[in-house]
Design a protein around this motif. Structure first.
Motif, PDB file in Angstrom:
ATOM      1  N   ILE A 192      -7.861  18.970   2.471  1.00 20.44           N
ATOM      2  CA  ILE A 192      -8.282  17.589   2.387  1.00 20.44           C
ATOM      3  C   ILE A 192      -8.811  17.253   3.780  1.00 20.44           C
ATOM      4  N   PRO A 193     -10.214  16.963   3.932  1.00 19.28           N
ATOM      5  CA  PRO A 193     -10.771  16.678   5.049  1.00 19.28           C
ATOM      6  C   PRO A 193     -10.183  15.168   5.701  1.00 19.28           C
ATOM      7  N   GLY A 194      -9.763  15.305   6.918  1.00 20.26           N
ATOM      8  CA  GLY A 194      -9.316  14.268   7.471  1.00 20.26           C
ATOM      9  C   GLY A 194      -7.659  14.085   7.425  1.00 20.26           C
ATOM     10  N   ARG A 195      -7.235  14.914   6.680  1.00 20.99           N
ATOM     11  CA  ARG A 195      -5.893  14.939   6.659  1.00 20.99           C
ATOM     12  C   ARG A 195      -5.320  16.304   6.553  1.00 20.99           C
ATOM     13  N   VAL A 196      -4.124  16.541   6.852  1.00 25.02           N
ATOM     14  CA  VAL A 196      -3.553  17.864   7.029  1.00 25.02           C
ATOM     15  C   VAL A 196      -1.824  17.853   6.631  1.00 25.02           C
ATOM     16  N   SER A 197      -1.421  18.785   6.044  1.00 22.57           N
ATOM     17  CA  SER A 197      -0.131  18.928   5.496  1.00 22.57           C
ATOM     18  C   SER A 197       0.692  18.433   6.809  1.00 22.57           C
ATOM     19  N   ARG A 198       1.746  17.614   6.523  1.00 23.97           N
ATOM     20  CA  ARG A 198       2.618  16.840   7.430  1.00 23.97           C
ATOM     21  C   ARG A 198       3.498  18.119   7.921  1.00 23.97           C
ATOM     22  N   LYS A 199       3.958  18.824   6.967  1.00 29.36           N
ATOM     23  CA  LYS A 199       5.075  20.117   7.277  1.00 29.36           C
ATOM     24  C   LYS A 199       4.449  21.317   8.335  1.00 29.36           C
ATOM     25  N   MET A 250       0.784  -1.245  -0.061  1.00 21.16           N
ATOM     26  CA  MET A 250       0.016   0.024   0.116  1.00 21.16           C
ATOM     27  C   MET A 250       0.898   1.277  -0.053  1.00 21.16           C
ATOM     28  N   PHE A 251       0.407   2.167  -0.980  1.00 27.95           N
ATOM     29  CA  PHE A 251       1.080   3.464  -0.817  1.00 27.95           C
ATOM     30  C   PHE A 251       1.092   4.251   0.507  1.00 27.95           C
ATOM     31  N   GLU A 252       2.226   4.644   0.952  1.00 29.18           N
ATOM     32  CA  GLU A 252       1.958   5.748   2.214  1.00 29.18           C
ATOM     33  C   GLU A 252       2.459   7.091   1.685  1.00 29.18           C
ATOM     34  N   CYS A 253       1.349   8.042   1.978  1.00 31.97           N
ATOM     35  CA  CYS A 253       1.684   9.360   1.702  1.00 31.97           C
ATOM     36  C   CYS A 253       2.426  10.301   2.846  1.00 31.97           C
ATOM     37  N   ARG A 254       3.520  10.694   2.254  1.00 34.01           N
ATOM     38  CA  ARG A 254       4.354  11.530   3.159  1.00 34.01           C
ATOM     39  C   ARG A 254       4.046  12.847   3.320  1.00 34.01           C
ATOM     40  N   THR A 255       3.226  13.285   2.440  1.00 33.68           N
ATOM     41  CA  THR A 255       2.869  14.710   2.211  1.00 33.68           C
ATOM     42  C   THR A 255       1.766  15.220   3.226  1.00 33.68           C
ATOM     43  N   PHE A 256       0.865  14.323   3.490  1.00 31.78           N
ATOM     44  CA  PHE A 256      -0.217  14.707   4.295  1.00 31.78           C
ATOM     45  C   PHE A 256       0.101  13.559   5.497  1.00 31.78           C
ATOM     46  N   TYR A 261      -9.345  14.125  15.040  1.00 34.06           N
ATOM     47  CA  TYR A 261     -10.280  15.034  14.202  1.00 34.06           C
ATOM     48  C   TYR A 261     -10.192  16.369  14.500  1.00 34.06           C
ATOM     49  N   ALA A 262     -10.377  16.879  15.767  1.00 34.65           N
ATOM     50  CA  ALA A 262     -10.322  18.268  16.210  1.00 34.65           C
ATOM     51  C   ALA A 262      -9.353  19.028  16.042  1.00 34.65           C
ATOM     52  N   ILE A 263      -8.249  18.355  16.051  1.00 33.88           N
ATOM     53  CA  ILE A 263      -6.969  18.861  15.472  1.00 33.88           C
ATOM     54  C   ILE A 263      -6.658  19.115  14.026  1.00 33.88           C
ATOM     55  N   VAL A 264      -7.190  18.186  13.357  1.00 35.59           N
ATOM     56  CA  VAL A 264      -6.997  18.312  11.857  1.00 35.59           C
ATOM     57  C   VAL A 264      -8.022  19.433  11.571  1.00 35.59           C
ATOM     58  N   ARG A 265      -9.238  19.342  12.011  1.00 37.17           N
ATOM     59  CA  ARG A 265     -10.225  20.445  11.761  1.00 37.17           C
ATOM     60  C   ARG A 265      -9.636  21.916  11.851  1.00 37.17           C
ATOM     61  N   ASP A 266      -8.988  21.835  13.064  1.00 38.54           N
ATOM     62  CA  ASP A 266      -8.392  23.260  13.667  1.00 38.54           C
ATOM     63  C   ASP A 266      -7.237  23.688  12.410  1.00 38.54           C
ATOM     64  N   LEU A 267      -6.316  22.972  12.477  1.00 40.91           N
ATOM     65  CA  LEU A 267      -5.385  22.975  11.225  1.00 40.91           C
ATOM     66  C   LEU A 267      -5.694  23.350   9.799  1.00 40.91           C
ATOM     67  N   ASN A 268      -6.826  22.632   9.488  1.00 38.92           N
ATOM     68  CA  ASN A 268      -7.028  22.775   8.204  1.00 38.92           C
ATOM     69  C   ASN A 268      -7.977  24.199   7.825  1.00 38.92           C
ATOM     70  N   LYS A 269      -8.640  24.497   9.119  1.00 39.85           N
ATOM     71  CA  LYS A 269      -9.286  25.946   9.218  1.00 39.85           C
ATOM     72  C   LYS A 269      -8.362  27.034   8.919  1.00 39.85           C
ATOM     73  N   LYS A 296      -5.410   8.850  12.001  1.00 37.94           N
ATOM     74  CA  LYS A 296      -4.789   7.704  12.678  1.00 37.94           C
ATOM     75  C   LYS A 296      -3.453   7.901  13.117  1.00 37.94           C
ATOM     76  N   GLU A 297      -2.671   8.592  12.067  1.00 35.50           N
ATOM     77  CA  GLU A 297      -1.395   8.854  12.501  1.00 35.50           C
ATOM     78  C   GLU A 297      -1.045   9.718  13.606  1.00 35.50           C
ATOM     79  N   ILE A 298      -2.007  10.702  13.539  1.00 39.88           N
ATOM     80  CA  ILE A 298      -1.827  11.817  14.579  1.00 39.88           C
ATOM     81  C   ILE A 298      -2.161  11.146  16.023  1.00 39.88           C
ATOM     82  N   CYS A 299      -3.186  10.231  15.945  1.00 41.15           N
ATOM     83  CA  CYS A 299      -3.413   9.389  17.325  1.00 41.15           C
ATOM     84  C   CYS A 299      -2.267   8.688  17.838  1.00 41.15           C
TER      85      CYS A 299
END
Length: 71
Positions: free
Chosen positions: A43-50, A1-7, A25-33, A11-14
Motif C-alpha cells: 500500500i503506497p504511503g504505508r508499510v507493514s509494521r512487522k 478514529m481507528f488506529e491501524c496497528r498492522t501498518f 516517504y523514501a523509507i516507505v518506498r524502499d521497504l515497499n519495493k 507520519k508515524e515513521i517521522c
C-alpha cells in the motif's frame, strides 16, 4: 478514529525515527519495493509494521536471544 496497528504510516515513521517527512516517504518506498520484489502486495504511503521493525530494529534477533536467556 481507528488506529491501524498492522501498518505504519509515513507520519508515524517521522515520529519514531525523528526524520523528515520526505525521508519517511523514501523509507516507505524502499521497504515497499523490497516487499514487492518478494511478491507481496503493498500500500503506497504505508508499510507493514512487522517488516519495518524487523528491518530497523532486528526484532527477530532480539526475540531469539531472549528465548535463549542470553539477553
Amino acid at each position: 478514529m481507528f488506529e491501524c496497528r498492522t501498518f505504519i504510516s509515513v507520519k508515524e515513521i517521522c515520529q519514531v525515527l525523528s526524520v523528515s517527512e520526505s525521508k519517511s516517504y523514501a523509507i516507505v518506498r524502499d521497504l515497499n519495493k523490497e516487499l514487492s520484489d518478494k511478491g507481496y502486495m503493498v500500500i503506497p504511503g504505508r508499510v507493514s509494521r512487522k517488516y519495518f521493525e524487523e528491518r530497523f530494529y532486528g526484532v527477530d534477533s532480539f526475540e531469539k536471544e531472549d528465548e535463549d536467556g542470553s539477553l
